[in-house]
Design an enzyme around this catalytic site. Structure first.
Site, PDB file in Angstrom:
ATOM      1  CG  HIS A 188      64.095 -33.062 -32.625  1.00  0.00           C
ATOM      2  ND1 HIS A 188      65.481 -33.460 -31.934  1.00  0.00           N
ATOM      3  CD2 HIS A 188      65.201 -31.407 -32.684  1.00  0.00           C
ATOM      4  CE1 HIS A 188      66.583 -32.126 -31.819  1.00  0.00           C
ATOM      5  NE2 HIS A 188      66.075 -30.589 -32.867  1.00  0.00           N
ATOM      6  CE1 TYR A 248      69.645 -32.437 -22.743  1.00  0.00           C
ATOM      7  CE2 TYR A 248      70.547 -34.138 -24.629  1.00  0.00           C
ATOM      8  CZ  TYR A 248      69.351 -33.784 -23.816  1.00  0.00           C
ATOM      9  OH  TYR A 248      68.420 -33.632 -24.097  1.00  0.00           O
ATOM     10  N   PRO A 289      62.703 -33.296 -15.709  1.00  0.00           N
ATOM     11  CG  PRO A 289      62.482 -30.851 -15.849  1.00  0.00           C
ATOM     12  CD  PRO A 289      62.926 -32.346 -14.611  1.00  0.00           C
ATOM     13  CE  LYS A 300      62.754 -41.175 -20.896  1.00  0.00           C
ATOM     14  NZ  LYS A 300      62.814 -41.035 -23.011  1.00  0.00           N
ATOM     15  CE1 TYR A 332      67.503 -37.173 -25.202  1.00  0.00           C
ATOM     16  CE2 TYR A 332      67.364 -36.935 -27.221  1.00  0.00           C
ATOM     17  CZ  TYR A 332      67.317 -36.527 -26.052  1.00  0.00           C
ATOM     18  OH  TYR A 332      67.219 -35.701 -25.987  1.00  0.00           O
TER      19      TYR A 332
HETATM   20  P1  RFL Z   1      49.793 -31.958 -16.016  1.00  0.00           P
HETATM   21  O1  RFL Z   1      49.708 -31.302 -16.971  1.00  0.00           O
HETATM   22  O2  RFL Z   1      49.902 -30.803 -14.720  1.00  0.00           O
HETATM   23  O3  RFL Z   1      47.949 -31.566 -15.916  1.00  0.00           O
HETATM   24  C1  RFL Z   1      47.916 -31.355 -14.191  1.00  0.00           C
HETATM   25  C2  RFL Z   1      46.071 -30.865 -14.511  1.00  0.00           C
HETATM   26  O4  RFL Z   1      44.843 -30.326 -13.460  1.00  0.00           O
HETATM   27  C3  RFL Z   1      45.072 -29.042 -13.452  1.00  0.00           C
HETATM   28  N1  RFL Z   1      44.879 -29.905 -11.279  1.00  0.00           N
HETATM   29  C4  RFL Z   1      43.240 -30.021 -10.772  1.00  0.00           C
HETATM   30  N2  RFL Z   1      42.283 -29.595 -11.576  1.00  0.00           N
HETATM   31  C5  RFL Z   1      41.142 -30.584 -10.694  1.00  0.00           C
HETATM   32  N3  RFL Z   1      41.025 -30.470  -9.307  1.00  0.00           N
HETATM   33  C6  RFL Z   1      42.717 -29.446  -8.706  1.00  0.00           C
HETATM   34  N4  RFL Z   1      42.808 -30.149  -7.462  1.00  0.00           N
HETATM   35  C7  RFL Z   1      43.938 -29.560  -9.630  1.00  0.00           C
HETATM   36  N5  RFL Z   1      44.884 -30.110  -9.622  1.00  0.00           N
HETATM   37  C8  RFL Z   1      45.994 -29.794 -10.043  1.00  0.00           C
HETATM   38  C9  RFL Z   1      46.094 -28.777 -13.345  1.00  0.00           C
HETATM   39  O5  RFL Z   1      45.561 -27.149 -13.332  1.00  0.00           O
HETATM   40  C10 RFL Z   1      46.266 -29.150 -14.445  1.00  0.00           C
HETATM   41  O6  RFL Z   1      46.073 -28.689 -15.720  1.00  0.00           O
HETATM   42  O7  RFL Z   1      49.818 -33.237 -15.915  1.00  0.00           O
HETATM   43  P2  RFL Z   1      49.741 -34.311 -16.733  1.00  0.00           P
HETATM   44  O8  RFL Z   1      48.627 -34.717 -17.890  1.00  0.00           O
HETATM   45  O9  RFL Z   1      49.516 -35.250 -15.782  1.00  0.00           O
HETATM   46  O10 RFL Z   1      50.751 -33.927 -17.612  1.00  0.00           O
HETATM   47  C11 RFL Z   1      52.230 -33.845 -16.754  1.00  0.00           C
HETATM   48  C12 RFL Z   1      52.800 -33.415 -18.192  1.00  0.00           C
HETATM   49  O11 RFL Z   1      52.906 -32.436 -17.464  1.00  0.00           O
HETATM   50  C13 RFL Z   1      54.559 -32.924 -17.480  1.00  0.00           C
HETATM   51  O12 RFL Z   1      54.870 -34.453 -16.955  1.00  0.00           O
HETATM   52  C14 RFL Z   1      55.416 -32.508 -18.372  1.00  0.00           C
HETATM   53  O13 RFL Z   1      55.414 -31.319 -18.976  1.00  0.00           O
HETATM   54  C15 RFL Z   1      56.842 -32.756 -18.469  1.00  0.00           C
HETATM   55  N6  RFL Z   1      57.361 -31.987 -18.858  1.00  0.00           N
HETATM   56  C16 RFL Z   1      57.770 -32.899 -19.662  1.00  0.00           C
HETATM   57  N7  RFL Z   1      57.535 -33.997 -20.199  1.00  0.00           N
HETATM   58  C17 RFL Z   1      58.032 -34.616 -21.618  1.00  0.00           C
HETATM   59  O14 RFL Z   1      57.514 -35.783 -21.586  1.00  0.00           O
HETATM   60  N8  RFL Z   1      58.680 -33.659 -22.255  1.00  0.00           N
HETATM   61  C18 RFL Z   1      59.595 -32.906 -22.298  1.00  0.00           C
HETATM   62  O15 RFL Z   1      60.341 -32.122 -23.057  1.00  0.00           O
HETATM   63  C19 RFL Z   1      58.821 -31.550 -21.260  1.00  0.00           C
HETATM   64  N9  RFL Z   1      59.967 -31.096 -21.042  1.00  0.00           N
HETATM   65  C20 RFL Z   1      58.466 -30.890 -18.310  1.00  0.00           C
HETATM   66  C21 RFL Z   1      58.991 -29.634 -19.326  1.00  0.00           C
HETATM   67  C22 RFL Z   1      58.234 -30.588 -17.873  1.00  0.00           C
HETATM   68  C23 RFL Z   1      58.199 -29.046 -17.186  1.00  0.00           C
HETATM   69  N10 RFL Z   1      57.738 -28.365 -15.880  1.00  0.00           N
HETATM   70  C24 RFL Z   1      56.423 -28.096 -15.514  1.00  0.00           C
HETATM   71  C25 RFL Z   1      58.676 -28.207 -14.514  1.00  0.00           C
HETATM   72  C26 RFL Z   1      59.514 -28.878 -19.100  1.00  0.00           C
HETATM   73  C27 RFL Z   1      59.061 -28.473 -17.753  1.00  0.00           C
HETATM   74  C28 RFL Z   1      59.638 -26.906 -17.520  1.00  0.00           C
END
Ligand code: RFL
Length: 387
Positions: A68, A197, A289, A293, A384
């Protein structure tokens, strides 16, 4: 080694460590089915793909991900497109849903001999300033338990146990943006071959492909709006309006599969190391988001931490661990800076007071620069798609 959380950060870290012969266990609060179906990110930066390839973790995304490289801005002054693969560093994104990546990482980790304890909630990390910290948990059967390890990686997100276990005085840089989006997942093919956007007087709207059948949309709404406040029909009508469907063509409609309220908020913890406890991913910093990043930073930090831990555990070289926090913070703050630039670009203010008028005129000027200035476009493209 104990890793808290089976998200992108914890699973990339675990995969690299196990591949290097380091014994580690991942403690994950949720069940496997839940973490493998939780839809979130989708845009992986070129560097993220390189990291995953380097460690044999990219088979799924190379097979099923889609390149993309274009975004389209729809504004009060018309629309324009930027093909960022021809700008800046000439890089592109790979679109691959985060839940598919997580499923691949879980499978690979288990194949490599790693252990994941699903349904095990970490409650606290104790003794991080000593040699062998302990993690207190609630095991899957509800009984209390303890895990001891030489190091603990807090990859358990913003509400995890690692953050709760930090010593008093840990700095938390925080910004609440008072901007709310409805995050929507639609059972509908993408409506355009670009990230869309829309900057509209009624608020921001965004369009991002996920797969050939599923599309993510964002719709700015009043803070405090519940996720189910809008009917599917109202959502599509509003998306059509803000994205200029009458002028640029209708959106492909479909059932709204999932909706969430996304409060735009950012924070960074500093430092990211407390003795034997290290933070990575959303546990280290939360990034709104707007510039996609979060997952990319999580993967980058996991690789840096894996390298540093391997050196410490195999040859006793702790230089990487000592520099881990400062190295990650440089990347995190650059990503935050760009993400906040994007927030300013994409959101107008509804008031007619001088402050709102000034903000909206600056936003318009920023969009005009992006539309017309090649050096501005190069800068945009580099930030970006990069982390
Ligand atoms: P995660 O993915 O939240 O994983 C953390 C894990 O820890 C578990 N956990 C526990 N386990 C044991 N004991 C506890 N006390 C615990 N507390 C929590 C949870 O169940 C989970 O499995 O964190 P990680 O690994 O740091 O990864 C970060 C990403 O998930 C996050 O930054 C992204 O999803 C943000 N984000 C995006 N990032 C991008 O780079 N590109 C995107 O296009 C993008 N789109 C998004 C997004 C986040 C979004 N939300 C959640 C607001 C779109 C959305 C809608």
């Amino acid at each position: 080694m104990v890793i808290l959380g089976a998200g992108p950060a914890g699973l990339v870290l675990g995969n690299i460590l196990v591949d290097r012969g380091i014994d580690c266990v991942v403690l994950e609060r949720s069940e496997r089915a839940h973490v493998q179906t939780r839809a979130r990110a989708g845009f992986l930066a070129a560097n993220t793909v390189r990291v995953l390839e380097r460690h044999g973790l990219a088979d799924g995304l190379l097979r099923n991900g889609r390149a993309h490289h274009t975004c389209e801005f729809r504004t009060e002054d018309g629309r324009f497109r930027l093909d960022y693969s021809g700008l800046g560093l000439g890089e592109r994104h790979t679109v691959y849903p985060q839940q598919a990546l997580v499923a691949d990482l879980v499978a690979r980790f288990l194949e490599r001999g790693g252990q994941i304890r699903f349904g095990t909630e970490a409650l606290a990390v104790r003794g991080a300033d000593g040699e062998w910290p302990e993690v207190e948990v609630r095991e899957a059967d509800g009984r209390p338990g303890r895990w001891r390890a030489r190091y603990v990686a807090g990859c358990d997100g913003r509400h995890g146990a690692a953050r709760r276990s930090l010593p008093p005085g840990t700095a938390r840089h925080h910004r609440d943006l008072d901007i709310t989006w409805l995050g929507l997942l639609a059972d509908a093919p993408p409506s355009m071959d670009a990230v869309g956007y829309a900057v509209h007087e009624r608020g921001f709207a965004g369009h991002m492909a996920r797969t050939s059948d599923v599309t993510r949309y964002y719709l700015q709404c009043e803070p405090g709006t519940p996720a189910d406040a809008w009917s599917d029909e109202r959502i599509w009508d509003e998306l059509d309006l803000r994205m200029g469907a009458a002028k640029y063509g209708p959106l492909h409609r479909g059932r709204i599969l999932q909706r969430s309220v996304v409060e735009l908020e950012s924070d960074v913890l500093e430092p990211l190391r407390h003795g034997a406890l290290f933070l990575a991913g959303d546990a280290a910093a939360l990034i709104s988001p707007s510039a996609a990043k979060g997952a990319n930073l999580a993967v980058l930090e996991a690789e840096l931490l894996a390298r540093a831990l391997t050196d410490a555990l195999t040859i006793g070289d702790t230089e990487g661990l000592d520099g881990y926090s400062a190295r990650c913070l440089t990347h995190i703050w650059r990503a935050q800076e760009f993400s906040h630039w994007m927030i300013g670009l994409l959101h107008g203010r509804s008031g007619t007071d001088g402050e709102s008028l000034f903000h909206n005129s600056l936003r318009r000027a920023r969009l005009a620069s992006l539309r017309t200035s090649r050096s501005q476009q190069d800068w945009f493209a580099e930030h970006y798609v990069g982390v």
